[in-house]
Design an enzyme around this catalytic site. Structure first.
Site, PDB file in Angstrom:
ATOM      1  N   PHE A 116     -37.455  28.100  25.688  1.00 18.64           N
ATOM      2  CA  PHE A 116     -37.292  28.557  24.303  1.00 18.64           C
ATOM      3  C   PHE A 116     -35.807  28.745  23.949  1.00 18.64           C
ATOM      4  CE2 PHE A 116     -37.515  32.760  21.810  1.00 18.64           C
ATOM      5  CZ  PHE A 116     -37.457  32.138  20.578  1.00 18.64           C
ATOM      6  N   ASP A 134     -33.669  22.069  34.743  1.00 23.76           N
ATOM      7  CA  ASP A 134     -34.908  22.787  34.443  1.00 23.76           C
ATOM      8  C   ASP A 134     -36.020  22.265  35.354  1.00 23.76           C
ATOM      9  OD1 ASP A 134     -35.862  24.431  31.585  1.00 23.76           O
ATOM     10  OD2 ASP A 134     -37.394  23.716  32.978  1.00 23.76           O
ATOM     11  N   LYS A 135     -36.855  23.177  35.819  1.00 26.58           N
ATOM     12  CA  LYS A 135     -37.983  22.800  36.677  1.00 26.58           C
ATOM     13  C   LYS A 135     -39.159  22.257  35.858  1.00 26.58           C
ATOM     14  CE  LYS A 135     -41.122  25.042  39.982  1.00 26.58           C
ATOM     15  NZ  LYS A 135     -41.547  26.340  40.536  1.00 26.58           N
ATOM     16  N   LEU A 136     -39.126  22.515  34.566  1.00 28.58           N
ATOM     17  CA  LEU A 136     -40.249  22.183  33.677  1.00 28.58           C
ATOM     18  C   LEU A 136     -41.518  22.879  34.158  1.00 28.58           C
ATOM     19  CD1 LEU A 136     -39.578  18.400  32.875  1.00 28.58           C
ATOM     20  CD2 LEU A 136     -38.805  20.432  31.635  1.00 28.58           C
ATOM     21  N   THR A 196     -31.616  40.472  29.704  1.00 23.47           N
ATOM     22  CA  THR A 196     -32.473  41.079  28.681  1.00 23.47           C
ATOM     23  C   THR A 196     -32.182  42.571  28.524  1.00 23.47           C
ATOM     24  OG1 THR A 196     -34.775  41.734  28.317  1.00 23.47           O
ATOM     25  CG2 THR A 196     -34.174  41.278  30.571  1.00 23.47           C
ATOM     26  N   ASP A 197     -32.529  43.111  27.351  1.00 23.80           N
ATOM     27  CA  ASP A 197     -32.388  44.567  27.156  1.00 23.80           C
ATOM     28  C   ASP A 197     -33.434  45.347  27.959  1.00 23.80           C
ATOM     29  OD1 ASP A 197     -34.668  43.917  25.671  1.00 23.80           O
ATOM     30  OD2 ASP A 197     -34.018  44.932  23.830  1.00 23.80           O
ATOM     31  N   GLU A 198     -34.454  44.638  28.476  1.00 24.60           N
ATOM     32  CA  GLU A 198     -35.542  45.348  29.163  1.00 24.60           C
ATOM     33  C   GLU A 198     -35.077  45.996  30.470  1.00 24.60           C
ATOM     34  OE1 GLU A 198     -39.355  43.357  29.004  1.00 24.60           O
ATOM     35  OE2 GLU A 198     -38.742  42.220  27.252  1.00 24.60           O
ATOM     36  N   TYR A 232     -41.041  41.999  35.691  1.00 25.18           N
ATOM     37  CA  TYR A 232     -40.088  41.107  35.017  1.00 25.18           C
ATOM     38  C   TYR A 232     -38.725  41.780  34.886  1.00 25.18           C
ATOM     39  CZ  TYR A 232     -37.565  39.046  31.042  1.00 25.18           C
ATOM     40  OH  TYR A 232     -36.581  38.521  30.230  1.00 25.18           O
ATOM     41  N   LYS A 292     -35.060  40.911  36.601  1.00 31.10           N
ATOM     42  CA  LYS A 292     -33.851  40.605  35.826  1.00 31.10           C
ATOM     43  C   LYS A 292     -32.737  41.601  36.174  1.00 31.10           C
ATOM     44  CE  LYS A 292     -33.218  37.867  33.048  1.00 31.10           C
ATOM     45  NZ  LYS A 292     -32.790  36.441  33.106  1.00 31.10           N
ATOM     46  N   ASN A 309     -36.322  37.846  21.205  1.00 39.89           N
ATOM     47  CA  ASN A 309     -36.018  36.693  20.342  1.00 39.89           C
ATOM     48  C   ASN A 309     -37.275  36.175  19.667  1.00 39.89           C
ATOM     49  OD1 ASN A 309     -33.279  34.786  21.746  1.00 39.89           O
ATOM     50  ND2 ASN A 309     -33.612  36.983  21.872  1.00 39.89           N
ATOM     51  N   LYS A 346     -46.048  34.728  23.923  1.00 39.01           N
ATOM     52  CA  LYS A 346     -45.284  35.856  23.391  1.00 39.01           C
ATOM     53  C   LYS A 346     -45.843  36.209  22.015  1.00 39.01           C
ATOM     54  CE  LYS A 346     -42.375  35.553  26.897  1.00 39.01           C
ATOM     55  NZ  LYS A 346     -41.267  34.650  26.996  1.00 39.01           N
TER      56      LYS A 346
HETATM   57  P1  NAD Z   1     -38.771  30.566  28.690  1.00 40.72           P
HETATM   58  O1  NAD Z   1     -39.838  31.083  29.605  1.00 40.72           O
HETATM   59  O2  NAD Z   1     -39.149  30.040  27.351  1.00 40.72           O
HETATM   60  O3  NAD Z   1     -37.960  29.398  29.419  1.00 40.72           O
HETATM   61  C1  NAD Z   1     -37.581  29.478  30.759  1.00 40.72           C
HETATM   62  C2  NAD Z   1     -37.136  28.090  31.218  1.00 40.72           C
HETATM   63  O4  NAD Z   1     -36.730  28.198  32.597  1.00 40.72           O
HETATM   64  C3  NAD Z   1     -38.257  27.059  31.143  1.00 40.72           C
HETATM   65  O5  NAD Z   1     -37.770  25.848  30.597  1.00 40.72           O
HETATM   66  C4  NAD Z   1     -38.651  26.862  32.612  1.00 40.72           C
HETATM   67  O6  NAD Z   1     -39.147  25.558  32.900  1.00 40.72           O
HETATM   68  C5  NAD Z   1     -37.332  27.137  33.327  1.00 40.72           C
HETATM   69  N1  NAD Z   1     -37.556  27.598  34.703  1.00 40.72           N
HETATM   70  C6  NAD Z   1     -38.413  28.571  35.115  1.00 40.72           C
HETATM   71  N2  NAD Z   1     -38.379  28.681  36.459  1.00 40.72           N
HETATM   72  C7  NAD Z   1     -37.458  27.770  36.902  1.00 40.72           C
HETATM   73  C8  NAD Z   1     -36.970  27.417  38.186  1.00 40.72           C
HETATM   74  N3  NAD Z   1     -37.439  28.022  39.289  1.00 40.72           N
HETATM   75  N4  NAD Z   1     -36.020  26.476  38.278  1.00 40.72           N
HETATM   76  C9  NAD Z   1     -35.553  25.850  37.161  1.00 40.72           C
HETATM   77  N5  NAD Z   1     -36.000  26.126  35.912  1.00 40.72           N
HETATM   78  C10 NAD Z   1     -36.942  27.079  35.789  1.00 40.72           C
HETATM   79  O7  NAD Z   1     -37.731  31.757  28.584  1.00 40.72           O
HETATM   80  P2  NAD Z   1     -36.801  32.190  27.361  1.00 40.72           P
HETATM   81  O8  NAD Z   1     -37.552  33.129  26.504  1.00 40.72           O
HETATM   82  O9  NAD Z   1     -36.156  30.999  26.776  1.00 40.72           O
HETATM   83  O10 NAD Z   1     -35.700  33.049  28.143  1.00 40.72           O
HETATM   84  C11 NAD Z   1     -34.516  32.436  28.655  1.00 40.72           C
HETATM   85  C12 NAD Z   1     -33.653  33.502  29.306  1.00 40.72           C
HETATM   86  O11 NAD Z   1     -33.311  34.499  28.341  1.00 40.72           O
HETATM   87  C13 NAD Z   1     -34.347  34.237  30.454  1.00 40.72           C
HETATM   88  O12 NAD Z   1     -33.395  34.460  31.457  1.00 40.72           O
HETATM   89  C14 NAD Z   1     -34.810  35.537  29.836  1.00 40.72           C
HETATM   90  O13 NAD Z   1     -34.861  36.558  30.806  1.00 40.72           O
HETATM   91  C15 NAD Z   1     -33.705  35.776  28.818  1.00 40.72           C
HETATM   92  N6  NAD Z   1     -34.092  36.569  27.635  1.00 40.72           N
HETATM   93  C16 NAD Z   1     -35.211  36.235  26.898  1.00 40.72           C
HETATM   94  C17 NAD Z   1     -35.528  36.971  25.759  1.00 40.72           C
HETATM   95  C18 NAD Z   1     -36.708  36.606  24.888  1.00 40.72           C
HETATM   96  O14 NAD Z   1     -37.016  37.342  23.936  1.00 40.72           O
HETATM   97  N7  NAD Z   1     -37.386  35.505  25.111  1.00 40.72           N
HETATM   98  C19 NAD Z   1     -34.727  38.053  25.385  1.00 40.72           C
HETATM   99  C20 NAD Z   1     -33.610  38.371  26.158  1.00 40.72           C
HETATM  100  C21 NAD Z   1     -33.300  37.614  27.273  1.00 40.72           C
HETATM  101  P1  TYD Z   2     -43.820  40.096  24.109  1.00 43.17           P
HETATM  102  O1  TYD Z   2     -43.673  39.055  23.064  1.00 43.17           O
HETATM  103  O2  TYD Z   2     -44.648  39.788  25.324  1.00 43.17           O
HETATM  104  O3  TYD Z   2     -42.352  40.560  24.506  1.00 43.17           O
HETATM  105  P2  TYD Z   2     -41.854  41.808  25.453  1.00 43.17           P
HETATM  106  O4  TYD Z   2     -43.017  42.356  26.180  1.00 43.17           O
HETATM  107  O5  TYD Z   2     -40.888  41.123  26.363  1.00 43.17           O
HETATM  108  O6  TYD Z   2     -41.231  42.773  24.516  1.00 43.17           O
HETATM  109  O7  TYD Z   2     -44.448  41.384  23.435  1.00 43.17           O
HETATM  110  C1  TYD Z   2     -43.851  42.029  22.322  1.00 43.17           C
HETATM  111  C2  TYD Z   2     -44.633  43.284  22.023  1.00 43.17           C
HETATM  112  O8  TYD Z   2     -45.952  42.917  21.575  1.00 43.17           O
HETATM  113  C3  TYD Z   2     -44.851  44.160  23.245  1.00 43.17           C
HETATM  114  O9  TYD Z   2     -44.782  45.532  22.845  1.00 43.17           O
HETATM  115  C4  TYD Z   2     -46.249  43.817  23.718  1.00 43.17           C
HETATM  116  C5  TYD Z   2     -46.969  43.470  22.414  1.00 43.17           C
HETATM  117  N1  TYD Z   2     -48.046  42.452  22.552  1.00 43.17           N
HETATM  118  C6  TYD Z   2     -49.322  42.710  22.022  1.00 43.17           C
HETATM  119  O10 TYD Z   2     -49.582  43.778  21.443  1.00 43.17           O
HETATM  120  N2  TYD Z   2     -50.290  41.752  22.157  1.00 43.17           N
HETATM  121  C7  TYD Z   2     -50.064  40.555  22.800  1.00 43.17           C
HETATM  122  O11 TYD Z   2     -50.999  39.726  22.921  1.00 43.17           O
HETATM  123  C8  TYD Z   2     -48.741  40.299  23.305  1.00 43.17           C
HETATM  124  C9  TYD Z   2     -48.425  39.015  24.008  1.00 43.17           C
HETATM  125  C10 TYD Z   2     -47.761  41.279  23.156  1.00 43.17           C
END
Ligand code: NAD
Ligand code: TYD
Length: 350
Positions: free
Chosen positions: A12, A34-36, A131-133, A156, A160, A186, A195
């Site tokens: 993403f 990327d591992k896909l 991440t902020d988590e 998770y 991180k 995001n 998500k």
């Molecule tokens: P995502 O799950 O959409 O994508 C992860 C990517 O990493 C995928 O393309 C997957 O194929 C690749 N991948 C997974 N395991 C792998 C491995 N072993 N080797 C090579 N590639 C691998 O995740 P995202 O939401 O795009 O998040 C990207 C980064 O940003 C992560 O590090 C996540 O912790 C961080 N982040 C995400 C959010 C969010 O809201 N999504 C917020 C803050 C930080």
């Molecule tokens: P999520 O998108 O999984 O992000 P994160 O847990 O990393 O914040 O979830 C966002 C919020 O939505 C979180 O408080 C959990 C809630 N949630 C639901 O209530 N139902 C769902 O099916 C999912 C996936 C998340």
């Protein structure tokens, strides 16, 4: 030509970062590793796949010898590390996979970079995206600062947090030039529909229940994904080495309020009567260890590096809904097969 390795670029956020760098910096060669996994999808970046300054490498960051070999072959100058297992619910079902990818994978990259750069770190940078988590959960008041102590609660966020500590340890121990950013939730195009936002858009479209965890009172701070990619660009180029930057949207929502906004917008989009989509809301068992509130203070990034979110939430969510509605094929492709099994396993007993 300078070479940057971006990991997780088929996911993403990674896909938006890869696109931004490939199109903005034609004189820099971008390698996307990327591992896909289920979350990686080359369709996300099909528009730039034939660019002259772009190469895709399919591989696993957990595979140390492979990682070493690509660093030796391509001699990357910098790394922007996004590859990770990223979904909290999956981490609750399978923590070890998160340790392998998020912790071991990160250390493999650090080791390969250290080896190739031979402790001569001039003009090198290891940028770790986090991440902020990692900061844990807030009550009603307060915000996460860069100095907030780590207090992760889910497998998770624990994985991180651990990877962040390793990155800082390589800076402190070996002098590796590093920078870390910790971003809030995001949203936007190309997010895997496990998500909250893409899952709910997809379920509303197909008239499926909207599984709200607990009472829907948890609060998240939402940032449009393109603004996160812009922040990564600014931090990569102008951030101070060794520093951490928090990235947030100044955009807090309780889950239930956010879901109502999505329901109303979807009613309009689908030509349904107002209130129709809200009827799909179903309260289900809460997530174990569910963090109550995340809120990011991004003042350091805004004042030091002059970044700010470019979109108001109303505009961002409309763009996002439009994208998912216009890209039904994308959604169909990734929600077939394994996704169906994941979905029934995750929600059947709730
Ligand atoms: P995502 O799950 O959409 O994508 C992860 C990517 O990493 C995928 O393309 C997957 O194929 C690749 N991948 C997974 N395991 C792998 C491995 N072993 N080797 C090579 N590639 C691998 O995740 P995202 O939401 O795009 O998040 C990207 C980064 O940003 C992560 O590090 C996540 O912790 C961080 N982040 C995400 C959010 C969010 O809201 N999504 C917020 C803050 C930080
Ligand atoms: P999520 O998108 O999984 O992000 P994160 O847990 O990393 O914040 O979830 C966002 C919020 O939505 C979180 O408080 C959990 C809630 N949630 C639901 O209530 N139902 C769902 O099916 C999912 C996936 C998340």
């Amino acid at each position: 030509m300078k070479k940057i390795l971006i990991t997780g670029g088929a996911g993403f956020i990674g896909s938006h970062v890869v696109r931004l760098f490939v199109t903005t910096y034609p004189d820099v060669h971008i390698f996307n590793l990327d591992k896909l996994t289920y979350a990686g999808n080359l369709e996300n970046i099909s528009d730039i796949e034939s660019a002259a300054n772009y190469t895709f490498l399919k591989g696993d960051i957990v595979d140390g010898p492979y990682i070493q070999s690509i660093f030796e072959e391509h001699q990357f100058d910098s790394v922007i590390h996004l590859a990770a297992e990223s979904h909290v619910d999956r981490s609750i079902s399978n923590p070890l996979e998160f340790v392998m990818t998020n912790v071991v994978g990160t250390v493999n990259l650090l080791n390969a970079a250290k080896h190739i750069w031979k402790d001569n770190f001039e003009n090198k940078l290891f940028y770790h995206v986090s991440t902020d988590e990692v900061y844990g959960s807030l009550g009603e008041e307060g915000m996460f600062l860069e100095s907030t102590a780590y207090d992760p609660h889910s497998p998770y966020s624990a994985s991180k947090a651990s990877s962040d500590h390793f990155v800082r340890a390589y800076s402190d121990t070996y002098g590796m030039p590093i920078v870390i950013s910790n971003c809030s939730n995001n949203y936007g195009p190309n997010q895997f529909p496990e998500k909250l936002i893409p899952l709910f858009i997809n379920n509303i479209r197909s008239n499926k229940p909207l599984p709200v965890y607990g009472k829907g009172e948890n609060i998240r701070d939402w940032l449009f994904v393109v603004d996160h990619a812009r922040a990564i660009d600014v931090i990569f180029h102008n951030g101070r080495q060794g520093e951490t930057y928090n990235i947030g949207g100044e955009n807090e929502w309780t889950n239930i309020d956010l879901i109502q906004v999505i329901c109303k917008a979807m009613d309009k989009k689908l030509g349904r009567e107002t209130g129709e989509s809200e009827k799909l809301i179903t309260y289900v068992t809460d997530r174990a260890g569910h963090d109550l509130r995340y809120a990011i203070d991004s003042n350091k990034l805004m004042t030091e590096l002059d970044w700010k979110p470019s979109l108001q939430f109303e505009e961002g969510i409309e763009k996002t809904i439009n994208w998912y509605m216009d890209n039904e094929e994308w959604m169909k492709n990734i929600t077939s097969g394994d996704y169906q099994k994941y979905y029934s396993d995750m929600y059947q007993d709730r």
